[in-house]
Every structure is written in C-alpha cells, then in structure tokens.
Write a protein that holds these residues in place. Structure first.
Motif, PDB file in Angstrom:
ATOM      1  N   ILE A  77       4.825  -4.188  -7.952  1.00  0.00           N
ATOM      2  CA  ILE A  77       3.568  -3.956  -8.661  1.00  0.00           C
ATOM      3  C   ILE A  77       2.788  -2.827  -7.992  1.00  0.00           C
ATOM      4  CG2 ILE A  77       1.312  -4.930  -9.222  1.00  0.00           C
ATOM      5  CD1 ILE A  77       2.567  -7.526  -9.783  1.00  0.00           C
ATOM      6  N   LYS A  78       2.284  -1.937  -8.815  1.00  0.00           N
ATOM      7  CA  LYS A  78       1.485  -0.829  -8.298  1.00  0.00           C
ATOM      8  C   LYS A  78       0.233  -0.667  -9.159  1.00  0.00           C
ATOM      9  CE  LYS A  78       4.342   2.398 -10.959  1.00  0.00           C
ATOM     10  NZ  LYS A  78       5.249   3.571 -10.890  1.00  0.00           N
ATOM     11  N   LYS A  79      -0.721   0.055  -8.623  1.00  0.00           N
ATOM     12  CA  LYS A  79      -1.979   0.298  -9.314  1.00  0.00           C
ATOM     13  C   LYS A  79      -2.115   1.793  -9.529  1.00  0.00           C
ATOM     14  CE  LYS A  79      -6.800  -1.254  -8.925  1.00  0.00           C
ATOM     15  NZ  LYS A  79      -7.778  -1.898  -7.996  1.00  0.00           N
ATOM     16  N   GLU A  80      -2.137   2.214 -10.813  1.00  0.00           N
ATOM     17  CA  GLU A  80      -2.182   3.633 -11.130  1.00  0.00           C
ATOM     18  C   GLU A  80      -3.483   3.999 -11.823  1.00  0.00           C
ATOM     19  OE1 GLU A  80       1.375   5.717 -12.635  1.00  0.00           O
ATOM     20  OE2 GLU A  80       2.248   3.704 -12.800  1.00  0.00           O
ATOM     21  N   ASP A  91     -11.129  -0.049 -12.973  1.00  0.00           N
ATOM     22  CA  ASP A  91     -10.452  -0.155 -11.683  1.00  0.00           C
ATOM     23  C   ASP A  91     -10.080  -1.588 -11.334  1.00  0.00           C
ATOM     24  OD1 ASP A  91      -9.570   1.221  -9.246  1.00  0.00           O
ATOM     25  OD2 ASP A  91     -11.138   0.058  -8.247  1.00  0.00           O
ATOM     26  N   TYR A  92     -10.631  -2.571 -12.054  1.00  0.00           N
ATOM     27  CA  TYR A  92     -10.396  -3.972 -11.713  1.00  0.00           C
ATOM     28  C   TYR A  92      -8.962  -4.396 -12.019  1.00  0.00           C
ATOM     29  CZ  TYR A  92     -10.591  -9.049 -11.836  1.00  0.00           C
ATOM     30  OH  TYR A  92     -10.323 -10.379 -11.625  1.00  0.00           O
ATOM     31  N   ASP A  93      -8.351  -5.097 -11.066  1.00  0.00           N
ATOM     32  CA  ASP A  93      -7.008  -5.659 -11.258  1.00  0.00           C
ATOM     33  C   ASP A  93      -6.958  -6.990 -10.528  1.00  0.00           C
ATOM     34  OD1 ASP A  93      -4.075  -6.110 -10.231  1.00  0.00           O
ATOM     35  OD2 ASP A  93      -3.897  -4.747 -11.935  1.00  0.00           O
ATOM     36  N   VAL A  94      -6.673  -8.081 -11.241  1.00  0.00           N
ATOM     37  CA  VAL A  94      -6.738  -9.419 -10.661  1.00  0.00           C
ATOM     38  C   VAL A  94      -5.778  -9.580  -9.482  1.00  0.00           C
ATOM     39  CG1 VAL A  94      -5.045 -10.373 -12.289  1.00  0.00           C
ATOM     40  CG2 VAL A  94      -6.728 -11.886 -11.199  1.00  0.00           C
ATOM     41  N   TYR A  95      -4.620  -8.939  -9.522  1.00  0.00           N
ATOM     42  CA  TYR A  95      -3.646  -9.082  -8.436  1.00  0.00           C
ATOM     43  C   TYR A  95      -4.157  -8.427  -7.159  1.00  0.00           C
ATOM     44  CZ  TYR A  95       0.702  -8.635  -5.774  1.00  0.00           C
ATOM     45  OH  TYR A  95       1.658  -8.688  -4.788  1.00  0.00           O
ATOM     46  N   PHE A  96      -4.621  -7.184  -7.274  1.00  0.00           N
ATOM     47  CA  PHE A  96      -5.059  -6.439  -6.098  1.00  0.00           C
ATOM     48  C   PHE A  96      -6.471  -6.833  -5.650  1.00  0.00           C
ATOM     49  CE2 PHE A  96      -1.758  -3.743  -7.909  1.00  0.00           C
ATOM     50  CZ  PHE A  96      -1.012  -3.419  -6.780  1.00  0.00           C
ATOM     51  N   ASP A  97      -7.364  -7.101  -6.615  1.00  0.00           N
ATOM     52  CA  ASP A  97      -8.763  -7.291  -6.277  1.00  0.00           C
ATOM     53  C   ASP A  97      -9.162  -8.740  -6.025  1.00  0.00           C
ATOM     54  OD1 ASP A  97      -9.266  -4.545  -6.550  1.00  0.00           O
ATOM     55  OD2 ASP A  97      -9.498  -4.734  -8.705  1.00  0.00           O
ATOM     56  N   VAL A  98      -8.315  -9.679  -6.417  1.00  0.00           N
ATOM     57  CA  VAL A  98      -8.636 -11.085  -6.183  1.00  0.00           C
ATOM     58  C   VAL A  98      -7.541 -11.770  -5.365  1.00  0.00           C
ATOM     59  CG1 VAL A  98      -9.142 -13.329  -7.244  1.00  0.00           C
ATOM     60  CG2 VAL A  98      -9.977 -11.236  -8.305  1.00  0.00           C
ATOM     61  N   ILE A  99      -6.324 -11.782  -5.895  1.00  0.00           N
ATOM     62  CA  ILE A  99      -5.250 -12.560  -5.287  1.00  0.00           C
ATOM     63  C   ILE A  99      -4.882 -12.055  -3.901  1.00  0.00           C
ATOM     64  CG2 ILE A  99      -2.829 -13.226  -5.528  1.00  0.00           C
ATOM     65  CD1 ILE A  99      -3.299 -13.265  -8.584  1.00  0.00           C
ATOM     66  N   LEU A 100      -4.607 -10.748  -3.773  1.00  0.00           N
ATOM     67  CA  LEU A 100      -4.223 -10.210  -2.471  1.00  0.00           C
ATOM     68  C   LEU A 100      -5.376 -10.257  -1.470  1.00  0.00           C
ATOM     69  CD1 LEU A 100      -1.912  -7.147  -3.276  1.00  0.00           C
ATOM     70  CD2 LEU A 100      -1.302  -9.514  -2.759  1.00  0.00           C
ATOM     71  N   LYS A 101      -6.576 -10.012  -1.940  1.00  0.00           N
ATOM     72  CA  LYS A 101      -7.735 -10.045  -1.034  1.00  0.00           C
ATOM     73  C   LYS A 101      -7.943 -11.434  -0.448  1.00  0.00           C
ATOM     74  CE  LYS A 101     -10.506  -6.138  -2.620  1.00  0.00           C
ATOM     75  NZ  LYS A 101     -11.803  -5.694  -3.182  1.00  0.00           N
ATOM     76  N   ASN A 102      -7.614 -12.461  -1.215  1.00  0.00           N
ATOM     77  CA  ASN A 102      -7.820 -13.830  -0.722  1.00  0.00           C
ATOM     78  C   ASN A 102      -6.824 -14.237   0.346  1.00  0.00           C
ATOM     79  OD1 ASN A 102     -10.108 -14.750  -2.135  1.00  0.00           O
ATOM     80  ND2 ASN A 102      -8.927 -14.980  -3.994  1.00  0.00           N
ATOM     81  N   ILE A 103      -5.779 -13.452   0.531  1.00  0.00           N
ATOM     82  CA  ILE A 103      -4.832 -13.755   1.616  1.00  0.00           C
ATOM     83  C   ILE A 103      -4.848 -12.645   2.663  1.00  0.00           C
ATOM     84  CG2 ILE A 103      -3.297 -15.270   0.324  1.00  0.00           C
ATOM     85  CD1 ILE A 103      -1.540 -12.929  -0.304  1.00  0.00           C
ATOM     86  N   GLY A 104      -5.884 -11.812   2.625  1.00  0.00           N
ATOM     87  CA  GLY A 104      -6.096 -10.865   3.705  1.00  0.00           C
ATOM     88  C   GLY A 104      -5.420  -9.532   3.587  1.00  0.00           C
ATOM     89  N   TYR A 105      -4.877  -9.174   2.414  1.00  0.00           N
ATOM     90  CA  TYR A 105      -4.264  -7.853   2.256  1.00  0.00           C
ATOM     91  C   TYR A 105      -5.348  -6.799   2.086  1.00  0.00           C
ATOM     92  CZ  TYR A 105       0.669  -9.140   1.863  1.00  0.00           C
ATOM     93  OH  TYR A 105       1.949  -9.568   2.132  1.00  0.00           O
ATOM     94  N   GLY A 111      -5.860   5.482 -14.459  1.00  0.00           N
ATOM     95  CA  GLY A 111      -5.706   5.736 -15.889  1.00  0.00           C
ATOM     96  C   GLY A 111      -4.769   4.778 -16.589  1.00  0.00           C
ATOM     97  N   LYS A 112      -4.254   3.774 -15.841  1.00  0.00           N
ATOM     98  CA  LYS A 112      -3.370   2.764 -16.425  1.00  0.00           C
ATOM     99  C   LYS A 112      -3.846   1.378 -16.025  1.00  0.00           C
ATOM    100  CE  LYS A 112       1.210   4.785 -17.182  1.00  0.00           C
ATOM    101  NZ  LYS A 112       2.656   4.595 -16.897  1.00  0.00           N
ATOM    102  N   VAL A 113      -3.722   0.434 -16.961  1.00  0.00           N
ATOM    103  CA  VAL A 113      -4.058  -0.949 -16.658  1.00  0.00           C
ATOM    104  C   VAL A 113      -2.757  -1.738 -16.507  1.00  0.00           C
ATOM    105  CG1 VAL A 113      -4.219  -1.555 -19.124  1.00  0.00           C
ATOM    106  CG2 VAL A 113      -5.351  -2.989 -17.406  1.00  0.00           C
ATOM    107  N   ASN A 114      -2.737  -2.665 -15.576  1.00  0.00           N
ATOM    108  CA  ASN A 114      -1.581  -3.534 -15.416  1.00  0.00           C
ATOM    109  C   ASN A 114      -1.663  -4.701 -16.398  1.00  0.00           C
ATOM    110  OD1 ASN A 114      -0.433  -2.021 -13.410  1.00  0.00           O
ATOM    111  ND2 ASN A 114      -1.230  -3.267 -11.727  1.00  0.00           N
ATOM    112  N   VAL A 115      -0.565  -4.938 -17.097  1.00  0.00           N
ATOM    113  CA  VAL A 115      -0.462  -6.068 -18.025  1.00  0.00           C
ATOM    114  C   VAL A 115       0.458  -7.103 -17.396  1.00  0.00           C
ATOM    115  CG1 VAL A 115       0.266  -6.840 -20.311  1.00  0.00           C
ATOM    116  CG2 VAL A 115      -0.804  -4.584 -20.030  1.00  0.00           C
TER     117      VAL A 115
END
Length: 298
Positions: free
Chosen positions: A183-186, A284-298, A188-192
């Motif tokens: 998974i990557k964050k680009e 810029d919001y992405d649930v994987y990067f902005d919530v899930i990963l942050k909650n485990i310290g990434y 101009g693109k939203v992750n589905v």
C-alpha cells in the motif's frame, strides 16, 4: 478615527469571521459518541414532547425517529430501524409527528417520517421525507448506516473480547495484524480499500463496476482488495479498518474511499463510489496511514 485604524478593525473582524467559519466546518464533519446509556440495549423508546425538550435542554447527544401513527411509510421505516438497533445494540427514541409541534424540532422536520441526530442538544442532521436524496436511507439498511455512521461513533466489543478504547474507538491490534507492504499513498490519488467475499455476487458486481470505470477514473485512485470469507487475516483487517472508520461491519462488500464508506453494492452505490473518488482524490486523509498505522507507532 483615522482610515488606517478603520481598515485594521475591518481586517480583524474579517479574520474573526473566517476563523469562526473554519471552526464550524471542522466541527460539522467531526464524528461523536452518543451518551453512554444508548449503547447498552437494543430498543426503541417512545417519548413525550416534555421528554424531548428535557433531552435538548440537558444538551444530550441522542437520536430520534419521528413517525406518524398508521402511516405505511413510517411502519416500513420502523422495521428497518428495528433491524438497525438490534444489529448495533443501540437505544433510540421515537416520537409522533404531532408531538413535535412547538418544539425546537418543528422548525426542521416538516414531513414524516424523519430521523434526527442530536449532538449536545443541537440538531446535527436529519432525514427529509420529501427529499429524493434521502429516499434510499428509508428503504435500505446499508444506505441508512452510511448516513448514520457519517456522524455517530460506536463503542464496540467484538465476540473475541477485543475491545475498543473509549477515547479513539480503535480496536487493539499490533504491527503484525496490519502489515500491508504494497500500500502506498500518492498525491492526487485516493486509496480504495475493497473488502469482499469470494462467492459474493454483489462483490462480483462491484469488481465489474471498477473495471467499467477504470479508463475514466483509474488515474484518480488505487484499488486494494481483501478477500475476507476464506482469509482470517483479512477478516481481522476488516474489523480494524471498519472500526477505524467509526463503525462495525458484519457483511461485504464493504468499501472505504478516503473518508467515505460504502456498504453493500447496488445501483445507488455506483454514484456513491464515483462521487467519493472525485471528492477524495485530492484529500490527504487515508484511514490506513492516518489512523491505523499511527495507532501502532508508525
């Protein structure tokens, strides 16, 4: 008073107005919890006009179904709400349309049936019986859930005793539970994020739909898919992702696009998916990067 001072005062007033506008926009989109007592039991309690006014005066966060006795539309919507409250173990209120006369609610709800979400005693949003945009919410549980959970958070304990915290409503998990290397964050693109079951016909229809829109909209999104019926790891991921979006999900297809959630798949889902891609491609919001990963310290 000099012209310079007048200009400064005008600038200060405009700045204050701008700040107030920004704060209001932020608060409008912020999800919130109902009072704790509404998460304890699945039921629909009928209340009086006086009780409604008391809830408003006490600045409670609650939800209420406005109905008309002997109305077939109200009856049908009541059945949907029965299913909803049992599914999520929620307590909601109901009140007859005639009982809201001369209350704060009367200036909002002009027709029945309706469903109103209150935050701290103020109307956050409500369904309009005369609005074509709200029709699906009255008829389809997934559409009602999409609308409801765009405002309200759940407090959830799943069958495996994995609990959410009361502060951020995120299921406890470790780095091993959410390790997704591709998974990557680009820009101009939203992750589905598309969760599906292998033998699910609605999921197959959604896959076909993504194929149909690939040429026109493919440059605006990256599609990530997770089969959950035969993959326990992905099934757990579904719980983590859905809870991070502030809801519980028990069925597929389930799709996350930016800050939008689409449950199920049908004709109305097509427009929802396209609109969500358009609205979130530059978000810029992405649930994987902005919530899930942050909650485990990434």
């Amino acid at each position: 008073m000099t012209k310079k001072i007048i200009k400064i005062i005008i600038l200060i007033i405009l700045l204050i107005a701008f700040v107030v506008l920004v704060v209001n926009l932020i608060n409008k989109d912020k999800k919130f919890y109902l009072e704790d007592k509404y998460y304890e039991e699945a039921k629909i309690n009928e209340i009086s006009k006086n009780k409604l006014e008391s809830l408003i005066n006490d600045k409670e966060s609650f939800v209420i179904f406005v109905y008309q006795p002997m109305c077939i539309t109200s009856s049908g919507f009541n059945e949907l709400l029965d299913e909803f409250t049992n599914k999520y173990n929620l307590t909601i209120y109901m009140i007859s349309f005639s009982s809201i006369k001369d209350t704060n609610l009367e200036k909002y709800v002009k027709y029945y049936p309706s469903f109103v979400i209150f935050e701290n005693g103020k109307v956050k949003d409500y369904l309009k019986a005369d609005s074509d945009d709200d029709t699906a919410c009255y008829e389809n549980l997934p559409d009602f859930e999409d609308w409801f959970f765009s405002y309200v958070l759940l407090k959830y304990v799943d069958n495996n005793d994995v609990t959410t915290t009361t502060t951020n409503n995120v299921i406890s998990y470790t780095k091993d539970d959410v390790k997704i290397d591709n998974i990557k964050k680009e820009e101009g693109k939203v992750n589905v994020y598309f969760f599906y079951g292998r033998e699910c016909p609605h999921c197959e229809d959604e896959f076909s739909f993504f194929d149909e829109i690939e040429d026109e909209y493919g440059k605006y999104y990256n599609l990530y898919t997770f089969e959950v019926w035969h993959d326990s790891y992905n099934s757990n991921m579904l719980k983590i992702f859905s809870n991070a979006m502030g809801s519980i999900v028990s069925s597929v297809p389930y799709t996350i696009i930016g800050d939008s959630v689409i449950r199920g798949f049908g004709n109305t889902s097509k427009d929802k998916i396209i609109n969500a891609i358009k609205e979130n491609q530059d978000n810029d919001y992405d649930v994987y990067f902005d919530v899930i990963l942050k909650n485990i310290g990434y």
